[in-house]
Design an enzyme around this catalytic site. Structure first.
Site, PDB file in Angstrom:
ATOM      1  N   ASP A   1       0.842  -1.204   0.000  1.00 26.72           N
ATOM      2  CA  ASP A   1       0.000   0.000   0.000  1.00 26.72           C
ATOM      3  C   ASP A   1       0.875   1.251   0.000  1.00 26.72           C
ATOM      4  OD1 ASP A   1      -2.319   1.453  -0.065  1.00 26.72           O
ATOM      5  OD2 ASP A   1      -2.909   1.045   2.001  1.00 26.72           O
TER       6      ASP A   1
ATOM      7  N   ARG B   1      -0.125   9.020   0.771  1.00 27.65           N
ATOM      8  CA  ARG B   1      -0.966   9.147   1.959  1.00 27.65           C
ATOM      9  C   ARG B   1      -0.468   8.262   3.086  1.00 27.65           C
ATOM     10  NH1 ARG B   1      -3.541   6.270  -1.861  1.00 27.65           N
ATOM     11  NH2 ARG B   1      -3.656   4.063  -1.385  1.00 27.65           N
TER      12      ARG B   1
HETATM   13  P1  ADP Z   1      -5.245   3.639   7.408  1.00 27.96           P
HETATM   14  O1  ADP Z   1      -5.120   2.174   7.545  1.00 27.96           O
HETATM   15  O2  ADP Z   1      -6.492   4.140   8.024  1.00 27.96           O
HETATM   16  O3  ADP Z   1      -4.992   4.133   6.006  1.00 27.96           O
HETATM   17  P2  ADP Z   1      -2.819   5.048   8.111  1.00 27.96           P
HETATM   18  O4  ADP Z   1      -1.743   4.434   8.925  1.00 27.96           O
HETATM   19  O5  ADP Z   1      -2.544   5.255   6.658  1.00 27.96           O
HETATM   20  O6  ADP Z   1      -4.139   4.237   8.364  1.00 27.96           O
HETATM   21  O7  ADP Z   1      -3.172   6.443   8.748  1.00 27.96           O
HETATM   22  C1  ADP Z   1      -4.173   7.274   8.213  1.00 27.96           C
HETATM   23  C2  ADP Z   1      -3.749   8.716   8.301  1.00 27.96           C
HETATM   24  O8  ADP Z   1      -3.507   9.068   9.666  1.00 27.96           O
HETATM   25  C3  ADP Z   1      -2.428   9.014   7.596  1.00 27.96           C
HETATM   26  O9  ADP Z   1      -2.620   9.344   6.254  1.00 27.96           O
HETATM   27  C4  ADP Z   1      -1.892  10.188   8.386  1.00 27.96           C
HETATM   28  O10 ADP Z   1      -2.462  11.395   7.933  1.00 27.96           O
HETATM   29  C5  ADP Z   1      -2.388   9.925   9.787  1.00 27.96           C
HETATM   30  N1  ADP Z   1      -1.344   9.245  10.592  1.00 27.96           N
HETATM   31  C6  ADP Z   1      -1.115   7.918  10.643  1.00 27.96           C
HETATM   32  N2  ADP Z   1      -0.106   7.615  11.468  1.00 27.96           N
HETATM   33  C7  ADP Z   1       0.337   8.768  11.979  1.00 27.96           C
HETATM   34  C8  ADP Z   1       1.396   9.127  12.900  1.00 27.96           C
HETATM   35  N3  ADP Z   1       2.164   8.185  13.465  1.00 27.96           N
HETATM   36  N4  ADP Z   1       1.576  10.428  13.194  1.00 27.96           N
HETATM   37  C9  ADP Z   1       0.796  11.363  12.601  1.00 27.96           C
HETATM   38  N5  ADP Z   1      -0.201  11.097  11.742  1.00 27.96           N
HETATM   39  C10 ADP Z   1      -0.437   9.825  11.408  1.00 27.96           C
HETATM   40 MG    MG Z   2      -3.399   4.539   4.883  1.00 31.68          MG
END
Ligand code: ADP
Ligand code: MG
Length: 539
Positions: free
Chosen positions: A380, A384
């Site tokens: 993935d 984003r």
């Molecule tokens: P999902 O499985 O919902 O796609 P992600 O890990 O991609 O989960 O996280 C979704 C969003 O949350 C990311 O695009 C980012 O904007 C925010 N995010 C995720 N992890 C972090 C982090 N460790 N610190 C700050 N923002 C985060």
């Molecule tokens: Mg994600």
């Protein structure tokens, strides 16, 4: 719902009682979220207070726990439910003062998994048959609470995995006996697995009173044997979780804001604040939106993978938090205040030159090279899912989430139209659900494209491909996309994107997986491009 009904019953019982050792209920407010308005109890829950004050000065005053015997069953006695109104002061001789809080939602309506969560406070007989909640159950909880208070607000058993907790009861185990023999006896009487054998509260109070007047100080100087007993107990497998820095207790995770929502989970900014005074650190906490067994399994795998990875350009795993059993599994990671790369690119376009973009590409490539060496496929890779540590440092995030791809479907359930990850997919992933390091390379090419369009929404991979598809775009997106790729159509070169960079992208988009470069080959090429841009005017 049975929950709110039980909540109201608790409120009703509390409103009918008045005792100096019971928390005062002012009233109830009903609405979307029902709330009980209670008196403010200055020092909060006793378990937190005890933990917080462990190092600093002993609690030298006697603790007097009185529970009124009014034939009313509380049903949820624990140090968490005991609030401290006044701290003790040995100098002035004033003892501390506590109040028992409302029981909250009754065990009689709680789901089994929530009952398991209340082990060891919930009486064993209530676990099998919540209807058997009666006074003896409170006696059990009272014994557990006594143990908890005298262990400084700690209760290692409560941190066990649900199955281990159940085993604790199934094997009729006991908490390790405190050194103070009389106290140990009292606790053992309360925690008798046979409800009818537990003593009445009047007798308990009498015994406690006589204990308090005896030499309480004894307890505070633990003998080496006692320390060993305690440590061996704590060291006993998951009990070490108590001191395990990768274990996060749910109630200390204070929600601050929503960081992001993806296809399967949501990520929240929380403060992990075990002392309850906002001194704890900020962490990002990810949880699943849905909880099918399959998704849960995939999520556990994601956590395992991330746990095993340690790299400058990969988001740092901090630990897990179990709530309401396994179903409430959450992933705790470092918090990166700059958020995801896509949004960061959009916001900071004027400041970011091609060298900065290639630095990000290089770091992501390095991270992916490491991942590949760990035999891990990200599946993935997209802007984003890249997190920004600073203007010169990015990290790969959202691990193994693509593993949550349902087995019976070859596509994601799209939440935001146009955000479907299929546009990051290699042809073989689209056609046969085949993911490999080579399909990661394909996605990396798309990520390069995103970098050089600065995350511009109107030029996003989704928008571009949908434009190429024309009017038929709503039906069978995957078939059409695959056909486009077979016809050798690719994302265009972004305006101002150097030809050398676009050539790199095209090499990542070779139709046959074997023809694509590896990350090991790409990384030095990106480095070389960065160096060359140092001497050339940009754009
Ligand atoms: P999902 O499985 O919902 O796609 P992600 O890990 O991609 O989960 O996280 C979704 C969003 O949350 C990311 O695009 C980012 O904007 C925010 N995010 C995720 N992890 C972090 C982090 N460790 N610190 C700050 N923002 C985060
Ligand atoms: Mg994600």
């Amino acid at each position: 719902s049975p929950y709110s009904q039980s909540f109201l019953e608790a409120a009703s019982i509390m409103s009918q009682l008045s005792h100096k050792h019971l928390v005062l209920l002012h009233g109830v407010s009903l609405g979307k979220d029902s709330v009980m308005v209670q008196e403010y109890v200055r020092y909060g829950p006793l378990d937190l207070y005890l933990k917080k004050n462990q190092g600093e000065g002993k609690v030298t005053t006697s603790w007097k726990l009185q529970v009124e015997d009014k034939k009313i069953t509380h049903g949820n006695v624990s140090a968490k439910k005991v609030l401290l109104t006044r701290e003790g002061d040995a100098a002035s001789g004033s003892p501390p003062f506590i109040k028992l809080n409302d029981p909250g939602v009754s065990v009689t309506v709680l789901a089994k998994e929530m009952l398991v969560e209340r082990i060891p406070w919930v009486a064993p007989e209530c676990l099998n048959d919540p209807k058997s909640l009666a006074l003896p159950a409170d006696k059990w909880s009272f014994g557990v609470t006594l143990w908890e208070i005298f262990s400084g607000g700690n209760m290692p058993v409560s941190l066990l995995e649900p199955q281990k907790k159940l085993d604790f009861y199934q094997n009729s185990l006991q908490l390790p006996a405190p050194k103070w023999a009389e106290l140990a006896a009292l606790i053992a009487q309360c925690m008798d697995y046979r409800p009818h054998c537990r003593p009445c509260f009047r007798a308990l109070i009498r015994d406690l009173n006589s204990l308090i007047t005896s030499d309480y100080e004894l307890l505070l100087d633990l003998s080496p044997a006692d320390v060993m007993l305690r440590d061996s107990f704590w060291g006993y497998e998951p009990l070490a979780m108590c001191q395990d820095p990768t274990y996060f207790e749910e109630r200390h995770l204070k929600y601050i804001s929503l960081l992001g929502k993806g296809n399967f989970g949501s990520v929240e900014l929380c403060r992990y604040d075990p002392l309850g005074d906002s001194t704890g650190e900020l962490v990002a906490v990810k949880k699943l939106q849905q909880h099918s067994a399959k998704e849960l399994q995939d999520f556990e795998r994601e956590i395992q993978i991330l746990h095993s990875l340690q790299h400058d350009f990969i988001v740092q795993y901090r630990g897990v938090c179990y709530s309401r059993g396994q179903r409430g599994l959450r992933l705790v990671m470092e918090y990166l205040p700059n958020g995801c790369l896509r949004d960061y690119l959009q916001k900071n376009e004027p400041r970011l030159d091609h060298r900065a973009l290639l630095l990000y590409a290089w770091q992501i490539g390095k991270g992916m090279e490491y991942l590949g060496a760990q035999r891990c496929v990200h599946r993935d890779l997209a802007s984003r899912n890249i997190l920004v540590e600073s203007e010169t440092h990015v990290k790969i995030g959202d691990f193994g989430l693509a593993k949550l791809l349902p087995q019976d479907k070859d596509y994601y359930v799209v939440r935001e139209p146009g955000q479907s990850p299929v546009f990051w997919y290699a042809p073989e992933s689209l056609a046969d659900n085949v993911f490999s390091r080579a399909s990661d390379i394909w996605s990396f090419g798309v990520l390069l494209y995103e970098l050089f369009t600065y995350g511009n929404k109107s030029k996003s991979p989704s928008e571009e491909f949908l434009r190429m598809m024309g009017t038929e775009k709503t039906v069978q997106i995957i078939c059409h996309l695959l056909q486009l790729l077979k016809d050798n159509r690719r994302l265009p070169a972004a305006a101002g994107c150097p030809m050398e960079v676009y050539t790199l992208m095209l090499s990542c988009w070779a139709f046959t997986p074997g023809s694509r470069p590896t990350f090991g080959e790409l990384v030095p090429k990106i480095q070389a491009l960065r160096d060359s841009f140092f001497f050339k005017p940009l754009g």
